[in-house]
Design an enzyme around this catalytic site. Structure first.
Site, mmCIF file in Angstrom:
data_model
loop_
_atom_site.group_PDB
_atom_site.id
_atom_site.type_symbol
_atom_site.label_atom_id
_atom_site.label_comp_id
_atom_site.label_asym_id
_atom_site.label_seq_id
_atom_site.Cartn_x
_atom_site.Cartn_y
_atom_site.Cartn_z
ATOM 1 N N ALA A 43 0.819 -1.219 0.000
ATOM 2 C CA ALA A 43 0.000 0.000 0.000
ATOM 3 C C ALA A 43 0.852 1.268 0.000
ATOM 4 O O ALA A 43 0.407 2.318 -0.476
ATOM 5 C CB ALA A 43 -0.936 -0.002 1.204
ATOM 6 N N HIS A 45 3.552 1.751 -1.765
ATOM 7 C CA HIS A 45 3.818 2.068 -3.175
ATOM 8 C C HIS A 45 2.578 2.679 -3.837
ATOM 9 O O HIS A 45 2.683 3.659 -4.595
ATOM 10 C CB HIS A 45 4.207 0.792 -3.933
ATOM 11 C CG HIS A 45 5.514 0.192 -3.529
ATOM 12 N ND1 HIS A 45 5.600 -0.963 -2.810
ATOM 13 C CD2 HIS A 45 6.787 0.605 -3.745
ATOM 14 C CE1 HIS A 45 6.877 -1.263 -2.617
ATOM 15 N NE2 HIS A 45 7.619 -0.319 -3.153
ATOM 16 N N GLY A 157 9.009 7.703 -1.522
ATOM 17 C CA GLY A 157 8.524 7.661 -0.150
ATOM 18 C C GLY A 157 9.534 8.201 0.837
ATOM 19 O O GLY A 157 10.749 8.033 0.670
ATOM 20 N N ASP A 160 12.488 6.009 2.961
ATOM 21 C CA ASP A 160 13.896 6.079 2.562
ATOM 22 C C ASP A 160 14.259 7.559 2.402
ATOM 23 O O ASP A 160 14.506 8.042 1.291
ATOM 24 C CB ASP A 160 14.114 5.318 1.262
ATOM 25 C CG ASP A 160 13.800 3.839 1.421
ATOM 26 O OD1 ASP A 160 14.503 3.157 2.187
ATOM 27 O OD2 ASP A 160 12.832 3.369 0.793
ATOM 28 N N MET A 194 5.653 0.455 6.238
ATOM 29 C CA MET A 194 5.478 -0.544 5.189
ATOM 30 C C MET A 194 6.751 -0.669 4.369
ATOM 31 O O MET A 194 7.355 0.323 3.965
ATOM 32 C CB MET A 194 4.298 -0.176 4.294
ATOM 33 C CG MET A 194 2.968 -0.432 4.955
ATOM 34 S SD MET A 194 1.611 -0.399 3.766
ATOM 35 C CE MET A 194 0.266 -0.901 4.833
ATOM 36 N N ARG A 197 10.405 -5.665 2.619
ATOM 37 C CA ARG A 197 11.113 -6.603 3.484
ATOM 38 C C ARG A 197 10.205 -7.173 4.580
ATOM 39 O O ARG A 197 10.525 -8.206 5.170
ATOM 40 C CB ARG A 197 12.322 -5.921 4.133
ATOM 41 C CG ARG A 197 13.395 -5.492 3.139
ATOM 42 C CD ARG A 197 14.474 -4.656 3.815
ATOM 43 N NE ARG A 197 15.434 -4.154 2.847
ATOM 44 C CZ ARG A 197 16.575 -4.744 2.535
ATOM 45 N NH1 ARG A 197 16.893 -5.886 3.121
ATOM 46 N NH2 ARG A 197 17.398 -4.227 1.652
#
Length: 289
Positions: A43, A45, A157, A160, A194, A197
């Site tokens: 979600a 992404h 996002g 990162d 989210m 991984r």
């Protein structure tokens, strides 16, 4: 206004056919929004494409597990690959017009070599210190995607966050006419950020990992009144009692990404944390009020 009518999503598996598609869009003067991924979509992404749909005529995704940003060959081998499920998720979302799934030769026609970039030093902080050459690999693949997709807007996002700042710097260094948008971290019900991984976590590990976000919220409260060194000690104490390894925790200036020992008025700060839960390396961060 961008056209909100979405047709059936197109899928491209090679550079030649994709380049023809982009050329047609450019001829029609369509505004392109783009968010690259390494697949194993969730979600978080999809939230990138929700944001992209607001500002663009065409929304494009890509799926490519980039070999040059992995320092550990075992991590590359274990990275989840779920292409069929990813294509279905993108199509079902009704947000994406096209997905580009290139082969390695489409991105690295002259062999898998990383370019070297000068990002002004931010590439040497945090993840850059822990994973030498990682951000050269990120820069190499993102530059190539930008040149092939030719987007007007690109979406990444904030999970990162260092990568987001690297890509902002990449666009500046290369003088690309692309606007970079940071999209807020998408979290699971318990607060865990989210990540692709996460699917490698057991149910117990996933539940235990919610302490990462709870700790970041404590840090945000402490930041108003407690010295940074004392905050670090508290965080280390919390994880010393958990069955997981705190790889690093620090508070850094959001622009320079340099670790801060004291806060200054007029600067923005963010807490960064990396925790190894079993064999899964989880990263998270939080803007500090």
């Amino acid at each position: 206004m961008p056209d909100k009518t979405r047709k059936t999503m197109q899928t491209f598996y090679d550079k030649n056919s994709f380049s023809k598609y982009i050329a047609e869009l450019k001829e029609k003067k369509k505004k392109i929004g783009f968010a690259p991924t390494m697949g194993a979509l969730h979600a978080g992404h999809i939230s990138l494409y929700q944001e992209a749909q607001k500002h663009n005529d065409i929304v494009i995704s890509s799926i490519f597990v980039n070999p040059t940003q992995f320092n550990n060959p075992e991590d590359l081998e274990k990275y989840p690959r779920t292409i069929e499920e990813d294509i279905k998720k993108l199509g079902d979302s009704k947000l994406v017009d096209a997905v580009y799934i290139p082969g390695v030769e489409d991105i690295y026609p002259n062999g898998m070599e990383r370019k070297h970039y000068d990002f002004g030093g931010i590439e040497n902080e945090m993840e850059g210190a822990a994973r030498l050459g990682h951000f050269d690999g990120v820069g190499t693949v993102v530059e190539e995607f930008f040149r092939q997709v030719q987007p007007d807007n690109a979406y990444f996002g904030e999970k990162d966050f260092q990568q987001l700042k690297i890509i902002e710097k990449l666009v500046e260094v290369l003088d690309l006419k692309i606007k970079i948008h940071g999209v807020k971290i998408h979290r699971e019900e318990g607060g865990l950020a989210m990540s692709s991984r996460n699917m490698r976590l057991s149910e117990d590990e996933r539940h235990a990992s919610t302490i990462i976000y709870r700790t970041l919220n404590h840090v945000n409260s402490w930041f108003k009144s407690i010295p940074i060194n004392d905050i670090k000690n508290r965080v280390e104490e919390i994880f010393s009692k958990e069955n997981m390894e705190l790889e690093y925790f620090l508070i850094a200036d959001e622009e320079t990404l340099k670790e801060s020992a004291v806060s200054s008025n007029g600067r923005n700060y963010r807490a960064f944390i990396v925790v190894n839960v079993g064999k899964v390396r989880l990263i998270d961060n939080l803007h500090l009020d």
